[in-house]
Structure formats: structure tokens, C-alpha cells
Design a protein around this motif. Structure first.
Motif, PDB file in Angstrom:
ATOM      1  N   ALA A 295       0.834  -1.208   0.000  1.00  0.00           N
ATOM      2  CA  ALA A 295       0.000   0.000   0.000  1.00  0.00           C
ATOM      3  C   ALA A 295       0.862   1.249   0.000  1.00  0.00           C
ATOM      4  O   ALA A 295       0.559   2.246  -0.686  1.00  0.00           O
ATOM      5  CB  ALA A 295      -0.930  -0.015   1.203  1.00  0.00           C
ATOM      6  N   GLU A 296       1.965   1.233   0.743  1.00  0.00           N
ATOM      7  CA  GLU A 296       2.869   2.387   0.789  1.00  0.00           C
ATOM      8  C   GLU A 296       3.537   2.628  -0.557  1.00  0.00           C
ATOM      9  O   GLU A 296       3.673   3.769  -1.004  1.00  0.00           O
ATOM     10  CB  GLU A 296       3.928   2.145   1.872  1.00  0.00           C
ATOM     11  CG  GLU A 296       4.868   3.327   2.118  1.00  0.00           C
ATOM     12  CD  GLU A 296       4.145   4.552   2.655  1.00  0.00           C
ATOM     13  OE1 GLU A 296       4.630   5.675   2.390  1.00  0.00           O
ATOM     14  OE2 GLU A 296       3.104   4.389   3.314  1.00  0.00           O
ATOM     15  N   ASN A 298       2.274   1.820  -3.423  1.00  0.00           N
ATOM     16  CA  ASN A 298       1.238   2.354  -4.315  1.00  0.00           C
ATOM     17  C   ASN A 298       1.059   3.855  -4.126  1.00  0.00           C
ATOM     18  O   ASN A 298       0.827   4.588  -5.094  1.00  0.00           O
ATOM     19  CB  ASN A 298      -0.095   1.627  -4.069  1.00  0.00           C
ATOM     20  CG  ASN A 298      -0.264   0.397  -4.943  1.00  0.00           C
ATOM     21  OD1 ASN A 298      -0.575   0.500  -6.119  1.00  0.00           O
ATOM     22  ND2 ASN A 298      -0.022  -0.767  -4.367  1.00  0.00           N
ATOM     23  N   LYS A 299       1.158   4.321  -2.891  1.00  0.00           N
ATOM     24  CA  LYS A 299       1.045   5.757  -2.624  1.00  0.00           C
ATOM     25  C   LYS A 299       2.206   6.527  -3.267  1.00  0.00           C
ATOM     26  O   LYS A 299       2.042   7.647  -3.735  1.00  0.00           O
ATOM     27  CB  LYS A 299       1.015   6.019  -1.124  1.00  0.00           C
ATOM     28  CG  LYS A 299      -0.245   5.526  -0.432  1.00  0.00           C
ATOM     29  CD  LYS A 299      -0.188   5.789   1.064  1.00  0.00           C
ATOM     30  CE  LYS A 299      -1.439   5.252   1.768  1.00  0.00           C
ATOM     31  NZ  LYS A 299      -1.360   5.457   3.230  1.00  0.00           N
ATOM     32  N   LYS A 300       3.391   5.919  -3.271  1.00  0.00           N
ATOM     33  CA  LYS A 300       4.572   6.591  -3.828  1.00  0.00           C
ATOM     34  C   LYS A 300       4.478   6.772  -5.341  1.00  0.00           C
ATOM     35  O   LYS A 300       5.167   7.628  -5.908  1.00  0.00           O
ATOM     36  CB  LYS A 300       5.834   5.792  -3.490  1.00  0.00           C
ATOM     37  CG  LYS A 300       6.199   5.786  -2.016  1.00  0.00           C
ATOM     38  CD  LYS A 300       7.466   4.970  -1.783  1.00  0.00           C
ATOM     39  CE  LYS A 300       7.829   4.915  -0.311  1.00  0.00           C
ATOM     40  NZ  LYS A 300       9.047   4.082  -0.070  1.00  0.00           N
ATOM     41  N   ASP A 303       3.964  10.211  -6.761  1.00  0.00           N
ATOM     42  CA  ASP A 303       5.123  11.116  -6.762  1.00  0.00           C
ATOM     43  C   ASP A 303       5.893  11.035  -8.077  1.00  0.00           C
ATOM     44  O   ASP A 303       6.659  11.932  -8.411  1.00  0.00           O
ATOM     45  CB  ASP A 303       6.056  10.792  -5.597  1.00  0.00           C
ATOM     46  CG  ASP A 303       5.377  10.978  -4.240  1.00  0.00           C
ATOM     47  OD1 ASP A 303       4.425  11.793  -4.181  1.00  0.00           O
ATOM     48  OD2 ASP A 303       5.791  10.326  -3.275  1.00  0.00           O
ATOM     49  N   GLU A 307      -0.463   8.513 -11.687  1.00  0.00           N
ATOM     50  CA  GLU A 307      -1.807   8.498 -11.153  1.00  0.00           C
ATOM     51  C   GLU A 307      -2.639   7.434 -11.885  1.00  0.00           C
ATOM     52  O   GLU A 307      -2.344   7.065 -13.001  1.00  0.00           O
ATOM     53  CB  GLU A 307      -2.471   9.873 -11.313  1.00  0.00           C
ATOM     54  CG  GLU A 307      -1.831  10.982 -10.491  1.00  0.00           C
ATOM     55  CD  GLU A 307      -0.617  11.592 -11.159  1.00  0.00           C
ATOM     56  OE1 GLU A 307      -0.321  11.196 -12.311  1.00  0.00           O
ATOM     57  OE2 GLU A 307       0.051  12.455 -10.551  1.00  0.00           O
ATOM     58  N   LYS A 310      -2.017   1.061 -10.580  1.00  0.00           N
ATOM     59  CA  LYS A 310      -1.960   0.163  -9.433  1.00  0.00           C
ATOM     60  C   LYS A 310      -0.734  -0.736  -9.524  1.00  0.00           C
ATOM     61  O   LYS A 310      -0.457  -1.328 -10.571  1.00  0.00           O
ATOM     62  CB  LYS A 310      -3.229  -0.695  -9.373  1.00  0.00           C
ATOM     63  CG  LYS A 310      -3.300  -1.614  -8.154  1.00  0.00           C
ATOM     64  CD  LYS A 310      -4.605  -2.395  -8.139  1.00  0.00           C
ATOM     65  CE  LYS A 310      -4.693  -3.306  -6.926  1.00  0.00           C
ATOM     66  NZ  LYS A 310      -5.956  -4.094  -6.924  1.00  0.00           N
TER      67      LYS A 310
END
Length: 425
Positions: A295-296, A298-300, A303, A307, A310
Motif C-alpha cells: 500500500a505504501e 502504491n502511494k509513492k 510522486d 496516477e 496500481k
């Protein structure tokens, strides 16, 4: 400056040029046989993915004749010549489709090689190649000394390969390939014709007869409409192509920064651009991720400008077996290639450790566990080194003599010259 840019210098007699153009339009006798043979050569070259063979087919193809003839006909308002040129172009196109269709229908090799795939997604760059290649070709046709441009134009504008790719699409039932290849073929035909029309008008070739302003205006309007009809979708496809390449660059940057630069060996990598959301699938040699870590990561991705994308990390033990099964059952060309690459990387980083621990336990009774692998050492050097590494766990630390004995035994057992041995704390 006038002398530098003047196309009238070295120009061939206009009547002789027109006679040569008219003679190159017809597809009968030798021209028909040359065309059929060129189609077969191009089809074989595409089938076996041979660039040299495909180039040879381009050079012997007589397809340029009716296209240049149509451009000359529009330029001098000779509508009889235009009808004859278009008729022969249609015949040659049908012959090309039929011959290539029959070849790929009976060919046992149906895989779409890179030479075929390169002719299925035209864009604005293909328009530019066709137009400027056509300019060079018609300029060479109107010269006394033809020089070397003609072979180069035949290779650059590449009429034969997309036509044969369209035949491949028909034979395999892939109408997406057929449509893309026919669009590329149409682009080449149209813009070679337009380039010819422009040079004919610039060189002031005389009209074939009396032409009123209304008819001349109608010709220009039709040329403008056809040009826009070809350019607008080509610009769109070029935009999509650029966006796709940028996406792949961002994915590569993300993977390199977040994983490869940190010493993680990636054994599987696949990017899906056309899905919603887009997907990046990875599998690692040794590293395992928790759900929170995935999950972390995926958030990166945001950056890095990724966008609506997945990240999926494949960690299931059945994945490698599934990839091999897909390869053996020929369930897809991409899967087979992935499995082959996967097997190569497994060979690079792993040993055959079957019965390794049980054999070592019989010699070194204090051992509780033993593992061996090939570790990639990353450094500032251009190439990474791969060294054998063994890690053992024992009831108590082995004496130095036992360690040396274990190291030498492992070197013989694993068939390596050197080996790093460590005890797990």
C-alpha cells in the motif's frame, strides 16, 4: 539563393518524364510478376522477422508507379491518367492482399513478430516520412540524372510491408492489425501522391487540356479534405504514442528508484497501459512485502506522475509454475517470453539445492538450517557481480576448521570456485 533552391536545374524533358510515368503505371506482364514476387518476399521477411528481407522487398516493389502517376495526373488535370492510375493501384493492392493472405494462411508460423507490429500503429511521424519521402522520389523522377534517391525512397516510404501486414491481419483474424496496416498503407499512398502533386505544380507541368477554374478548385478542395482526413487521426495516434512512452518512462524510473537501486532482484515485470486503472506487475527473487508495504509503494507512485496506476506484487509460490505451464501450453506469446526470461533469471540467481541440507546435516550434525543462493553485488561499477553465498544456522558457532570444511564441501557440492559463508544470528 535562386540557384541553390532552383529545381529547374538538371530537370529532365517534361514530355519524357510523363512518358516514363505513364509506362510505370501498368501492372501487366513483367510488372505483375515482379509485384507478386515482391509480395511473397515481403511476407516471408515479415513472417521470419528479417529486416534485410523486408528491405529487399521494398526495393523490388513496383507499387510507387501508379501512386506517382496519380500525383502527376492531378497536377496536370489529366483525369484519364488519374482513373488509370487509381485502377492499377487498386488492382495491385488487391493482389498484395490476396497473395499475402494466402501465404500467412498456410504458414505454420502465426506469431506477430516485431516487423509486423511496427506496421500496425501509424501516427503523424509516418505522415511526415511519406510526404518528404514522396518529395524526394518525385524530384528524382524529374531529373536527368536520377542518382541514388529512388532506392532510399522505396525503403523510407515502405509501401509493401504494411500491405502484407494487412494480409497477415486477415489471415489470422486480427482485424485491429488489418485496420492499422491499411491505414499506414493509405497514408503512404496519399502523401506520396500529394508530394508529387506539389512538385508537378511547382515545376509548371502543362495541363493536359483546357481546365476551368471550377474544376481546378475542386481538385484542390479534394486534396485538402483527404489531407485533413489522414492527418487528424494521425495526430491523435501520435499523441497517444507519446503519452504511452512517457508512462513507460515513468514506470521505469519508479521501479529503478524504489526497487532496483535498493538491491532488489526483479524476476518478473509487466506493464498494462490500456487497462483502467493501469497496472504494473512485479515479482521479486527473494524479497517479500507485507500488505502495508505494498500500500505504501502504491502511494509513492503518484510522486512519479503515475496516477490511476496500481502496483501489484506477485508473491504466490504457484506463479512460477503457472508461468511455465503457460509456456508449455502455448497460451500466449507474451507469457512464453516472460517465462523464458524468468527461467533465465532463476538460473542466474539460484542453485539446485535438492537434498543439500540433509547431506550437510549428515556431515555437520550441529547444523539446524542451510541455504545457498547467488547474490548480486551492486556497486559504482558499470556491471554488477554475482557471488555464491551460503547461510547456515547451528546449535553453536562452528569452529574455524569446521567452517572451512563446510565452505569447501559447499564449493564442491554447488560446483563453484568461491563461496561466501555466513552464520545466521
Amino acid at each position: 539563393m535562386n540557384k541553390l533552391f532552383n529545381l529547374h536545374n538538371g530537370e529532365e524533358n517534361k514530355e519524357k518524364v510523363l512518358e516514363n510515368v505513364k509506362n510505370s503505371i501498368s501492372f501487366s506482364g513483367s510488372n505483375f510478376w515482379i509485384l507478386a514476387c515482391a509480395i511473397m518476399v515481403a511476407s516471408v521477411g515479415l513472417n521470419v522477422n528479417s529486416t534485410a528481407v523486408v528491405i529487399g522487398a521494398m526495393l523490388i516493389s513496383p507499387l510507387m508507379g501508379p501512386i506517382v502517376g496519380a500525383g502527376f495526373a492531378l497536377g496536370i488535370y489529366d483525369f484519364t491518367l488519374l482513373r488509370k492510375s487509381l485502377k492499377n493501384l487498386l488492382i495491385s493492392t488487391l493482389v498484395g492482399l490476396i497473395v499475402s493472405f494466402l501465404y500467412f494462411l498456410i504458414s505454420p508460423f502465426k506469431e506477430a513478430q516485431s516487423e509486423i507490429l511496427a506496421r500496425t500503429a501509424p501516427n503523424i511521424y509516418d505522415v511526415l516520412i511519406a510526404f518528404f519521402g514522396g518529395l524526394v522520389g518525385v524530384i528524382a523522377v524529374t531529373r536527368v540524372e536520377k542518382g541514388n534517391p529512388i532506392p532510399g525512397v522505396a525503403i523510407a516510404t515502405a509501401l509493401m510491408p504494411p500491405l502484407c501486414t494487412a494480409g497477415y491481419g486477415l489471415a489470422t483474424g486480427n482485424f485491429g492489425y488489418f485496420a492499422g496496416a491499411m491505414f499506414l498503407y493509405t497514408i503512404n499512398c496519399v502523401f506520396i501522391c500529394i508530394a508529387t502533386f506539389i512538385i508537378v505544380k511547382y515545376l509548371n507541368y502543362p495541363a493536359a487540356g483546357l481546365v476551368d477554374n471550377k474544376k481546378a478548385s475542386s481538385v484542390r478542395n479534394w486534396i485538402t479534405a483527404i489531407t485533413l482526413l489522414m492527418i487528424i487521426p494521425s495526430v491523435y495516434f501520435a499523441y497517444r504514442f507519446i503519452q504511452q512512452q512517457r508512462f513507460y518512462d515513468k514506470v521505469s524510473q519508479f521501479i529503478t528508484t524504489e526497487f532496483e537501486d535498493k538491491g532488489n532482484a526483479i524476476v518478473y515485470r509487466k506493464t498494462f497501459y490500456s487497462t483502467d486503472p493501469r497496472r504494473v506487475e512485479l515479482a521479486f527473487l527473494t524479497r517479500r512485502f507485507t500488505a502495508d508495504q505494498i500500500a505504501e509503494e502504491n502511494k509513492k507512485m503518484a510522486d512519479f506522475g503515475l496516477e490511476n496506476t496500481k502496483l501489484i506484487i506477485r508473491q504466490d509460490s504457484a506463479f512460477l509454475a503457472k508461468a511455465n505451464k503457460i509456456q508449455n501450453n502455448e497460451a500466449g506469446n507474451d507469457a512464453a517470453k516472460i517465462a523464458a526470461e524468468l527461467n533465465a533469471k532463476i538460473d542466474r540467481y539460484t542453485f539446485n539445492t535438492e537434498n543439500l541440507y540433509s547431506e550437510a546435516k549428515a556431515i555437520f550434525p550441529d547444523l539446524k538450517s542451510l541455504s545457498a543462493a547467488k547474490q548480486e553485488i551492486l556497486s559504482d561499477a558499470d556491471s554488477a557481480a554475482v557471488i555464491p553465498v551460503a547461510i547456515y544456522e547451528s546449535e553453536k558457532e562452528l569452529p574455524e576448521a569446521e567452517k572451512q570444511k563446510l565452505r569447501k564441501w559447499l564449493q564442491v557440492r554447488l560446483k563453484v570456485d568461491t563461496l561466501e559463508l555466513y552464520m545466521r544470528n
